[in-house]
Design a protein around this motif. Structure first.
Motif, PDB file in Angstrom:
ATOM      1  N   UNK A 226       0.813  -1.208   0.000  1.00 50.11           N
ATOM      2  CA  UNK A 226       0.000   0.000   0.000  1.00 50.11           C
ATOM      3  C   UNK A 226       0.852   1.266   0.000  1.00 50.11           C
ATOM      4  N   UNK A 227       2.155   1.137   0.259  1.00 48.69           N
ATOM      5  CA  UNK A 227       3.065   2.280   0.217  1.00 48.69           C
ATOM      6  C   UNK A 227       3.767   2.415  -1.130  1.00 48.69           C
ATOM      7  N   UNK A 228       3.435   1.541  -2.075  1.00 49.99           N
ATOM      8  CA  UNK A 228       4.053   1.548  -3.405  1.00 49.99           C
ATOM      9  C   UNK A 228       2.948   1.718  -4.444  1.00 49.99           C
ATOM     10  N   UNK A 229       2.992   2.823  -5.171  1.00 49.99           N
ATOM     11  CA  UNK A 229       1.886   3.159  -6.076  1.00 49.99           C
ATOM     12  C   UNK A 229       1.690   2.105  -7.162  1.00 49.99           C
ATOM     13  N   UNK A 230       2.771   1.577  -7.703  1.00 50.96           N
ATOM     14  CA  UNK A 230       2.627   0.617  -8.800  1.00 50.96           C
ATOM     15  C   UNK A 230       2.088  -0.708  -8.300  1.00 50.96           C
ATOM     16  N   UNK A 231       2.591  -1.193  -7.172  1.00 47.04           N
ATOM     17  CA  UNK A 231       2.066  -2.432  -6.599  1.00 47.04           C
ATOM     18  C   UNK A 231       0.577  -2.294  -6.320  1.00 47.04           C
ATOM     19  N   UNK A 232       0.164  -1.171  -5.749  1.00 47.84           N
ATOM     20  CA  UNK A 232      -1.250  -0.930  -5.463  1.00 47.84           C
ATOM     21  C   UNK A 232      -2.071  -0.918  -6.748  1.00 47.84           C
ATOM     22  N   UNK A 233      -1.565  -0.237  -7.770  1.00 47.50           N
ATOM     23  CA  UNK A 233      -2.302  -0.146  -9.036  1.00 47.50           C
ATOM     24  C   UNK A 233      -2.457  -1.515  -9.690  1.00 47.50           C
ATOM     25  N   UNK A 234      -1.418  -2.344  -9.614  1.00 43.06           N
ATOM     26  CA  UNK A 234      -1.512  -3.676 -10.213  1.00 43.06           C
ATOM     27  C   UNK A 234      -2.599  -4.505  -9.536  1.00 43.06           C
ATOM     28  N   UNK A 235      -2.696  -4.404  -8.213  1.00 43.64           N
ATOM     29  CA  UNK A 235      -3.741  -5.136  -7.502  1.00 43.64           C
ATOM     30  C   UNK A 235      -5.119  -4.591  -7.841  1.00 43.64           C
ATOM     31  N   UNK A 236      -5.219  -3.283  -7.960  1.00 38.99           N
ATOM     32  CA  UNK A 236      -6.516  -2.681  -8.278  1.00 38.99           C
ATOM     33  C   UNK A 236      -6.987  -3.050  -9.678  1.00 38.99           C
ATOM     34  N   UNK A 237      -6.048  -3.183 -10.617  1.00 37.23           N
ATOM     35  CA  UNK A 237      -6.419  -3.482 -12.011  1.00 37.23           C
ATOM     36  C   UNK A 237      -6.680  -4.968 -12.242  1.00 37.23           C
ATOM     37  N   UNK A 238      -6.127  -5.823 -11.399  1.00 33.75           N
ATOM     38  CA  UNK A 238      -6.271  -7.269 -11.611  1.00 33.75           C
ATOM     39  C   UNK A 238      -7.733  -7.677 -11.481  1.00 33.75           C
ATOM     40  N   UNK A 239      -8.154  -8.583 -12.348  1.00 38.02           N
ATOM     41  CA  UNK A 239      -9.557  -8.998 -12.394  1.00 38.02           C
ATOM     42  C   UNK A 239      -9.728 -10.403 -11.832  1.00 38.02           C
ATOM     43  N   UNK A 240     -10.894 -10.660 -11.238  1.00 35.19           N
ATOM     44  CA  UNK A 240     -11.257 -12.002 -10.799  1.00 35.19           C
ATOM     45  C   UNK A 240     -10.549 -12.469  -9.549  1.00 35.19           C
ATOM     46  N   UNK A 241     -10.007 -11.539  -8.755  1.00 33.84           N
ATOM     47  CA  UNK A 241      -9.273 -11.925  -7.554  1.00 33.84           C
ATOM     48  C   UNK A 241     -10.225 -12.411  -6.466  1.00 33.84           C
ATOM     49  N   UNK A 242      -9.708 -13.254  -5.579  1.00 27.22           N
ATOM     50  CA  UNK A 242     -10.492 -13.660  -4.416  1.00 27.22           C
ATOM     51  C   UNK A 242     -10.642 -12.491  -3.448  1.00 27.22           C
ATOM     52  N   UNK A 243      -9.562 -11.749  -3.241  1.00 24.07           N
ATOM     53  CA  UNK A 243      -9.585 -10.547  -2.416  1.00 24.07           C
ATOM     54  C   UNK A 243      -8.254  -9.823  -2.561  1.00 24.07           C
TER      55      UNK A 243
END
Length: 480
Positions: A226-243
């Motif tokens: 959550x302190x890394x903008x790119x890591x956060x963005x990748x999680x936000x863009x990923x589809x079909x995640x469990x959580x």
């Protein structure tokens, strides 16, 4: 032959070209030959070591072609490439042009898992910290009573591990390995951080980030920084995640792991994350202690908790974890100055994390920068520098950045590249340091201009500090 066909059919009778005779290439060749494939390993180099490996594989029915890494063997139906081979090398380019599927050893391992009872994967990628996190995670899983193993880019080829009866695998994945993967589906996966690296291999930053993004497969628990903008963005863009589960060095919000005073706490995997937090460990349980290593511990804990590991096993796993050498490794205290070896800090993001852990610092830096910019790094650390000692081929670029952003910091340029160069570097650093300071080897660059690899550079530093300590010892203290 499309990817689905190769995925679901047996390898019996399939002509497979394995590109590269390294550790992963040999492991892939053995696994494929055991399943009936007709395997040809190709490698551009031809030396005694490779001939010995070729003879071992020949006994298994594997053909090995040395001295030619460009020609695609006739009849090839699948290419399994070693991670270091760039996509634009002639053999891989020829395979792609012919519509032949190219995968890596990691993707092969995923396809070779048993149909039933396969160990789930908890996967980790990121620019920095992967090996530390995967080893921390394995310790946590073991502390919880699971038969677990750390594999992947950490050392052991995954094709060997998937043949064993493990409860769970902690899998380190590089951007190279992810590039050549298409069907991986880890149960939980983490992107620790993303900063420019390996752009000479991927070509662009977008391609590098795109490779990292492949770790967040549908159905996974996505652990992001959550302190890394790119890591956060990748999680936000990923589809079909469990959580999605974040980790942070701040006080965590619901759905995150973070820090409260000097404790690592979980507000994601509790009964009521909105009002309940689980204490996982204390700062004293994190070794070596540094802010970025606390982040590593939180990432490992998030993956462990996603797998159901209880809080006490997270703590016990951290206490059992033995740090790898050459990663913020305290070497010695000499005349009131601490000497720390972080030879693994081979690019700006890693060096910045290392420098942030100490103040004041005499910084030892240099090597091969691989085209990476160091201005932001120098700007961010200028206020904590007592001095800098520069070595290696690209030291002038670091010197120029220091002149721009830290003009009052004394800089010593060591042009020597012989076997005594590190002694001169350490002695110069000792001359700049004052009691209470830290002399920090955080080179920013790769080591190959002066050393065989980063461990060799770190060992040279350790040896030089040892000689400095010997010279500084008072007469009659028993030293020889």
């Amino acid at each position: 032959m499309d990817a689905q066909e190769v995925t679901t059919r047996t390898f019996d009778g399939l002509d497979v070209c394995v590109a590269g005779l390294g550790v992963s290439g040999r492991a892939a060749a053995r696994a494929l030959a055991a399943r009936g494939a007709r395997v040809t390993v190709v490698d551009a180099r031809d030396d005694d070591g490779r001939r010995a490996h070729a003879a071992e594989l020949a006994a298994l029915g594997v053909a090995v072609r040395l001295g030619d890494g460009e020609s695609l063997p006739a009849g090839t139906g699948l290419v399994v490439t070693s991670p270091g081979w760039r996509p634009d090398v002639p053999l891989l380019a020829a395979a792609a042009a012919s519509g032949i599927e190219i995968i890596g050893e990691v993707e092969l391992a995923w396809r070779l898992r048993p149909a039933e009872g396969a160990a789930p994967w908890l996967a980790i990628t990121g620019t920095d910290g992967k090996t530390t996190v995967v080893r921390m995670l394995a310790c946590m899983l073991t502390a919880a009573g699971h038969k677990a193993f750390a594999v992947g880019n950490v050392g052991t080829p995954i094709v060997e591990a998937v043949a064993e009866a493990y409860d769970v695998l902690a899998v380190e994945l590089s951007s190279y390995q992810l590039h050549w993967s298409s069907s991986l589906a880890p149960a939980a996966a983490a992107v620790l951080n993303v900063a420019p690296d390996h752009l000479d291999w991927h070509g662009t930053m977008d391609a590098y980030v795109g490779a990292k993004a492949k770790i967040f497969a549908p159905g996974a628990v996505a652990v992001y920084n959550a302190d890394d903008a790119t890591s956060t963005a990748l999680a936000e863009r990923a589809e079909g995640l469990a959580r999605r589960v974040g980790f942070t060095l701040r006080v965590p919000s619901p759905g995150e792991l973070g820090v409260v005073e000097e404790l690592l706490v979980d507000r994601a995997f509790t009964g009521d994350p909105a009002s309940e937090a689980a204490e996982l460990a204390a700062f004293g349980d994190v070794r070596p202690f540094a802010p970025h290593n606390v982040a590593n511990a939180l990432a490992a804990a998030a993956l462990a908790r996603a797998f159901g590991v209880p809080p006490e096993a997270v703590r016990d796993g951290l206490r059992a974890f033995v740090p790898d050498p050459h990663r913020i490794q305290h070497v010695a205290d000499v005349a009131g100055v601490a000497y720390v070896n972080d030879s693994k800090a081979t690019q700006p993001h890693a060096a910045a994390a290392s420098l942030a852990a100490y103040e004041p610092v005499v910084w030892i830096a240099g090597g091969l920068l691989k085209g990476l910019d160091v201005d932001d790094l120098v700007r961010s650390c200028a206020g904590r520098l007592r001095g800098a000692v520069l070595m290696g081929r690209d030291r002038h670029r670091i010197a120029e950045a220091l002149a721009r952003h830290a003009p009052d910091v004394p800089v010593v340029d060591v042009a020597d590249t012989d076997t005594g160069a590190m002694d001169r570097v350490v002695n110069e650093a000792a001359g700049l340091a004052r009691p209470g300071d830290t002399v920090l080897l955080a080179p920013v660059g790769a080591s190959f201009d002066m050393f065989a690899n980063y461990p060799a550079r770190g060992e040279a530093f350790i040896a030089s500090v040892g000689r400095l300590a010997g010279a500084a010892a008072p007469a009659g203290d028993g030293r020889r």
